[in-house]
Write an enzyme that holds these catalytic residues in place. Structure first.
Site, PDB file in Angstrom:
ATOM      1  CG  HIS A 233      -6.410   1.367   2.640  1.00 51.63           C
ATOM      2  ND1 HIS A 233      -7.156   1.828   3.703  1.00 51.63           N
ATOM      3  CD2 HIS A 233      -5.710   2.437   2.192  1.00 51.63           C
ATOM      4  CE1 HIS A 233      -6.919   3.118   3.890  1.00 51.63           C
ATOM      5  NE2 HIS A 233      -6.048   3.519   2.980  1.00 51.63           N
TER       6      HIS A 233
ATOM      7  CG  ASP B 179      -7.425  -0.420   6.967  1.00 52.97           C
ATOM      8  OD1 ASP B 179      -7.140  -0.375   5.747  1.00 52.97           O
ATOM      9  OD2 ASP B 179      -6.588  -0.188   7.862  1.00 52.97           O
TER      10      ASP B 179
ATOM     11  CG  ASP C 248      -7.020   7.302   3.968  1.00 50.15           C
ATOM     12  OD1 ASP C 248      -6.736   6.340   3.226  1.00 50.15           O
ATOM     13  OD2 ASP C 248      -6.242   7.724   4.850  1.00 50.15           O
TER      14      ASP C 248
ATOM     15  CD  GLU D 182      -2.613   2.293   4.011  1.00 49.82           C
ATOM     16  OE1 GLU D 182      -1.700   3.015   3.586  1.00 49.82           O
ATOM     17  OE2 GLU D 182      -3.512   2.735   4.767  1.00 49.82           O
ATOM     18  CD  GLU D 183      -5.486   4.494   7.177  1.00 47.39           C
ATOM     19  OE1 GLU D 183      -4.445   4.927   7.698  1.00 47.39           O
ATOM     20  OE2 GLU D 183      -6.104   5.120   6.299  1.00 47.39           O
TER      21      GLU D 183
ATOM     22  CG  ASP E  99      -4.244   5.360   0.426  1.00 48.20           C
ATOM     23  OD1 ASP E  99      -5.304   5.834   0.875  1.00 48.20           O
ATOM     24  OD2 ASP E  99      -3.375   4.845   1.146  1.00 48.20           O
TER      25      ASP E  99
ATOM     26  CG  HIS F  33      -6.286   9.382   9.274  1.00 48.12           C
ATOM     27  ND1 HIS F  33      -5.055   8.841   9.638  1.00 48.12           N
ATOM     28  CD2 HIS F  33      -6.601   8.793   8.097  1.00 48.12           C
ATOM     29  CE1 HIS F  33      -4.662   7.986   8.712  1.00 48.12           C
ATOM     30  NE2 HIS F  33      -5.588   7.940   7.768  1.00 48.12           N
TER      31      HIS F  33
END
Length: 407
Positions: free
Chosen positions: A78, A80, A139, A173-174, A196, A378
């Protein structure tokens, strides 16, 4: 390969691609589309075929088969990064030959093996960290770098047998929207893998069943000076309801296969207040019981109220992909064998969350998740091991080779 991966990854994390759950556009941030355009140009320059970028920000491309009669597979990552923490002005630090000691992140933060014991397994290797002011973006930009590097290797090494391979890089995706506009039919793969995951060896094909419950409290507002017998404070109703929720059935008290209720947000004024819960469980029957229990708790609470009212709206988000993947055991077997061929011990564990793959599996594209080599996603303590990225890249190549044998 190591240097190429490092350079590619450092280039990618310079793009700020945070998604925005409050924005209903697709993608939710224009920066994701800018990054996708950059990747599109790169894929074209590397001689990938059928490179297409949709107006929704989905980037797809093809590595054509060099043997006949082989299943078509896909690899997905992904674009984002999480909105949880800043993704602007990422300034990665490259730590070569890590010595096992604390790593200074910029001026004010520290990445310490005392707090993050996973660092101890990377002594002597190359780490990429943040400078303490942003997340890193591993990520899932590590996954993107690994997919492109692996598939470009196949393009430039025609002696390696493989079938048709598709890639897709998805937006948002997030914030749970990565599969919203994914065209499974045109993607044309029989199965796929999201790249991922975290540490080397991770192979995941179970995830939470997930739902969101919005509970709304209705009150009655008036001037507080004349409120006696008239005012009903919706915030008080909401707070007292939350006090009835189980204290130990929460994320901070759960692990492994435990489910939970999580109060994600609360806001309001005297007239109206809302409580937003997420509901999670791996077991479908227990998941349904959780939703029913919460609904019944609202009904019971309403029955005890003399004034004021609660309403509840429960919406499913995604389901456990296990039910869609297990009927196709070769998908897992090939990934496990690929790792074992490379001397990697597969780590099979449930995802305490969701991926694009969980929804795609229910859309007809079975899609387990594989490792990227990153940790502490994150947040400012995120880091990626470059040697682990090499192993992820090699695993993708090996999966392609083994799939060519699965006719």
């Amino acid at each position: 390969m190591k240097q190429q991966l490092l350079e590619r990854f450092l280039s990618y994390v310079s793009f700020d691609t945070q998604s925005d759950g409050q924005n209903q556009n697709v993608p939710s941030t224009h920066s994701q589309f800018v990054f996708a355009q950059h990747l599109r140009q790169e894929l074209v320059s590397l001689a990938f075929e059928d490179v297409q970028l949709s107006d929704k920000g989905y980037l797809t491309a093809t590595v054509p088969a060099n043997v006949e009669g082989v299943p078509s597979i896909g690899f997905i990552a992904h674009l984002d990064t999480a909105p949880d923490y800043s993704g602007k002005n990422v300034s990665p630090q490259v730590i070569e030959n890590y010595n096992g000691e604390d790593i200074q992140l910029g001026l004010a933060e520290v990445l310490s093996p005392k707090q993050f014991s996973s660092l101890n397994q990377y002594i002597g290797q190359t780490l990429i960290t943040t400078d303490g002011t942003s997340l890193l973006g591993g990520d899932d930009k590590a996954g993107i770098a690994e997919i492109i590097s692996a598939l470009h290797h196949l393009l430039t090494h025609p002696e390696i047998p493989h079938g048709k391979i598709r890639l897709c890089f998805t937006p948002d995706e997030e914030i749970g929207r990565g599969a919203d506009h994914f065209d499974v039919e045109s993607f044309g793969a029989q199965w796929a893998y999201t790249i991922d995951g975290g540490q080397v060896g991770e192979l995941e094909y179970e995830n939470f069943n997930a739902a969101t419950a919005m509970i709304t409290a209705t009150g009655n507002n008036c001037h507080p000076g004349t409120a006696y017998g008239v005012m009903v404070n919706a915030q008080t109703i909401a707070a007292r309801f939350h006090a009835k929720m189980p204290l130990k059935d929460t994320p901070e008290h759960s692990r492994d296969y435990d489910g939970f209720f999580h109060l994600l947000g609360m806001e309001g004024v005297t007239e109206k207040a809302t409580l937003t819960y997420i509901i999670r469980d791996f077991d479908l029957e227990l998941f349904e019981k959780r939703k029913q229990w919460l609904t019944e708790l609202v009904e019971k609470y309403n029955a005890d109220l003399s004034i004021g009212q609660l309403t509840i709206d429960v919406q499913d988000s995604y389901l456990n992909m296990k039910q869609q993947v297990l009927p196709h055991p070769h998908i897992i077997d090939i990934a496990k064998q690929a790792m074992q061929n490379l001397g990697i011990e597969p780590i099979i564990k449930p995802i305490r969350g969701g991926t694009d793959g969980s929804r795609l599996s229910y859309m007809g594209l079975p899609c387990p998740n594989l490792f990227t080599g990153g940790h502490n996603f994150h947040g400012k303590h995120e880091y990626v091991c470059v040697e682990s990225m090499v192993k992820a890249t090699e695993t993708i190549i090996e999966i392609a080779k083994l799939t060519a044998e699965h006719k």
